[in-house]
Design a protein around this motif. Structure first.
Motif, PDB file in Angstrom:
ATOM      1  N   ALA A  41       0.677  -1.348   0.075  1.00 13.56           N
ATOM      2  CA  ALA A  41       0.290   0.136   0.256  1.00 13.56           C
ATOM      3  C   ALA A  41       0.596   1.024   0.083  1.00 13.56           C
ATOM      4  CB  ALA A  41      -1.178   0.185   1.435  1.00 13.56           C
ATOM      5  N   ILE A  44       2.347   2.056  -3.359  1.00 10.08           N
ATOM      6  CA  ILE A  44       0.952   2.452  -4.640  1.00 10.08           C
ATOM      7  C   ILE A  44       0.673   3.699  -3.942  1.00 10.08           C
ATOM      8  CG2 ILE A  44      -0.877   1.877  -5.576  1.00 10.08           C
ATOM      9  CD1 ILE A  44      -0.346  -1.159  -5.040  1.00 10.08           C
ATOM     10  N   ASP A  45       0.286   4.029  -2.964  1.00 13.34           N
ATOM     11  CA  ASP A  45      -0.760   5.261  -2.021  1.00 13.34           C
ATOM     12  C   ASP A  45       0.548   5.990  -1.554  1.00 13.34           C
ATOM     13  OD1 ASP A  45      -2.033   6.619  -1.069  1.00 13.34           O
ATOM     14  OD2 ASP A  45      -3.231   5.708  -0.082  1.00 13.34           O
ATOM     15  N   HIS A  46       0.607   6.925  -1.912  1.00 11.42           N
ATOM     16  CA  HIS A  46       1.669   7.974  -1.967  1.00 11.42           C
ATOM     17  C   HIS A  46       1.244   9.077  -0.567  1.00 11.42           C
ATOM     18  CE1 HIS A  46       4.247   5.941  -4.421  1.00 11.42           C
ATOM     19  NE2 HIS A  46       3.737   6.092  -4.905  1.00 11.42           N
ATOM     20  N   ARG A  47       0.422   9.293  -0.886  1.00 17.17           N
ATOM     21  CA  ARG A  47      -0.521   9.754   0.200  1.00 17.17           C
ATOM     22  C   ARG A  47      -0.187  10.085   1.495  1.00 17.17           C
ATOM     23  NH1 ARG A  47      -6.838   8.832   0.797  1.00 17.17           N
ATOM     24  NH2 ARG A  47      -5.322   6.921   1.233  1.00 17.17           N
ATOM     25  N   TRP A  55      -0.716   4.471   5.099  1.00 20.11           N
ATOM     26  CA  TRP A  55      -0.620   3.774   5.661  1.00 20.11           C
ATOM     27  C   TRP A  55       0.912   2.653   6.308  1.00 20.11           C
ATOM     28  CZ3 TRP A  55      -4.820   1.336   4.554  1.00 20.11           C
ATOM     29  CH2 TRP A  55      -5.740   1.466   3.661  1.00 20.11           C
ATOM     30  N   ALA A 110      -7.074   4.741   5.093  1.00 18.87           N
ATOM     31  CA  ALA A 110      -8.182   5.160   3.804  1.00 18.87           C
ATOM     32  C   ALA A 110      -8.461   6.516   3.492  1.00 18.87           C
ATOM     33  CB  ALA A 110      -9.079   3.935   3.644  1.00 18.87           C
ATOM     34  N   ALA A 112      -6.912   8.429   4.801  1.00 24.74           N
ATOM     35  CA  ALA A 112      -6.531   9.566   5.056  1.00 24.74           C
ATOM     36  C   ALA A 112      -6.379  10.801   6.455  1.00 24.74           C
ATOM     37  CB  ALA A 112      -5.740  10.580   4.061  1.00 24.74           C
TER      38      ALA A 112
END
Length: 326
Positions: A41, A44-47, A55, A110, A112
């Protein structure tokens, strides 16, 4: 008194894994899967949230919980009869409550949104209060298991004492999490000025959460961080039994360690040193001092702790062996 010389236990506890507590063992495996998924995660997810990948907290909790519940699965198997049944129920309750907290954390990640200390909306604040109740229940369930471990019957007395002291220090370490839940002076000032604060509680001391931190761990490099003592204390559950098993392995080469009394004294010394380390790290954090930038005062205290433990270790090995406390 007569000297107690018993063959040290060198067989790792995995030899009797089929007797381990199944719910916590399976949950530890699930946390292993969660570790892999959260790494994926993050790729893939760079927030980010408060300066860290959204994550990252789920990853750290998965690694820590996997180790924690793997160990408890073994610990429950050390009990017999009614005590084991009670410990099994308590540990299952702990697993269910932690699983609930982890799901809530994943839900907030999820979105944020902070999962801990969140006060951004009534929903976030309510969810955090529910999580707080889960953690309180988890700690009480662990307290039950820890008390029951005082009645374990283990042939190797060094392992016997390592299990007991490790569980107690871990329980204290888990309880240190409550120190993070109070509003910081800055949050109190914001509430007085505006009537609200988006966050109530913090990991950091002297600086705001979300500042520069150690890679992956995220522990503050500019101020104190209460998570460190919490983490180190919690994992006494693994560290001290591993010390006892390590001494048992060394005893195959060092005749002096074959005396049960010597290994027990070393476990006591290690337990005292570990508890002292947790206290030192907590004291450092409460003074707003980063772990990697200790003051001369902290270094002096650390040197004193190392010196005392070194002397105690030497005395443990060199003192005449006596009958072990049963």
């Amino acid at each position: 008194m007569t000297t107690t010389v018993d063959p040290p236990t060198t067989t790792l506890p995995t030899a009797r894994m089929r007797t381990w507590h199944r719910p916590s063992l399976w949950f530890a495996a699930a946390m292993g899967v969660a570790t892999v998924l959260t790494v994926a995660a993050m790729l893939i997810d760079h927030r980010t949230l408060l300066g860290s990948p959204v994550w990252a907290k789920l990853f750290k909790f998965a690694v820590s919980a996997g180790l924690y519940y793997f160990t408890w699965s073994w610990l429950v198997s050390l009990l017999n009869g009614r005590l084991r049944k009670i410990a099994s129920v308590a540990t299952t309750v702990s697993v269910v409550l932690f699983a609930g907290e982890y799901v809530a954390m994943a839900f907030q990640a999820a979105r944020a949104r902070p999962s801990h200390f969140a006060n951004t909306s009534p929903f976030d604040a309510t969810l955090f209060r529910i999580m707080g109740m889960m953690v309180a229940g988890l700690w009480l369930a662990t307290l039950v298991g820890t008390v029951l471990l005082m009645f374990t019957q283990i042939e190797d007395r060094a392992v016997y004492w390592a299990v007991r002291t490790g569980a107690v220090v871990a329980l204290i370490g888990a309880g240190l999490g409550v120190l993070m839940t109070g509003a910081t002076p800055e949050q109190v000032a914001t509430i007085k000025a505006t009537g609200r604060s988006d966050l109530i509680g913090a990991h950091s001391v002297g600086v705001a959460d979300g500042g520069p931190g150690l890679p992956l761990l995220g522990w503050s490099t500019t101020g104190g961080d209460l998570r460190i003592a919490h983490f180190v204390g919690l994992h006494a559950l693994q560290a001290l039994p591993l010390l006892a098993f390590g001494l048992a392995v060394l005893a195959t080469r060092l005749p002096r360690l074959r005396e049960s009394a010597v290994r027990v004294r070393l476990v006591w010394t290690g337990s005292a040193g570990y508890a002292g380390l947790v206290g030192l790290i907590l004291w450092q954090a409460e003074r707003g001092e980063p772990l990697i930038h200790p003051s001369s005062t902290t270094l002096a205290a650390a040197g004193l702790l190392v010196g005392v433990i070194a002397v105690a270790t030497a005395a443990s090995v060199l003192a005449p062996a006596r009958k072990v406390l049963r």
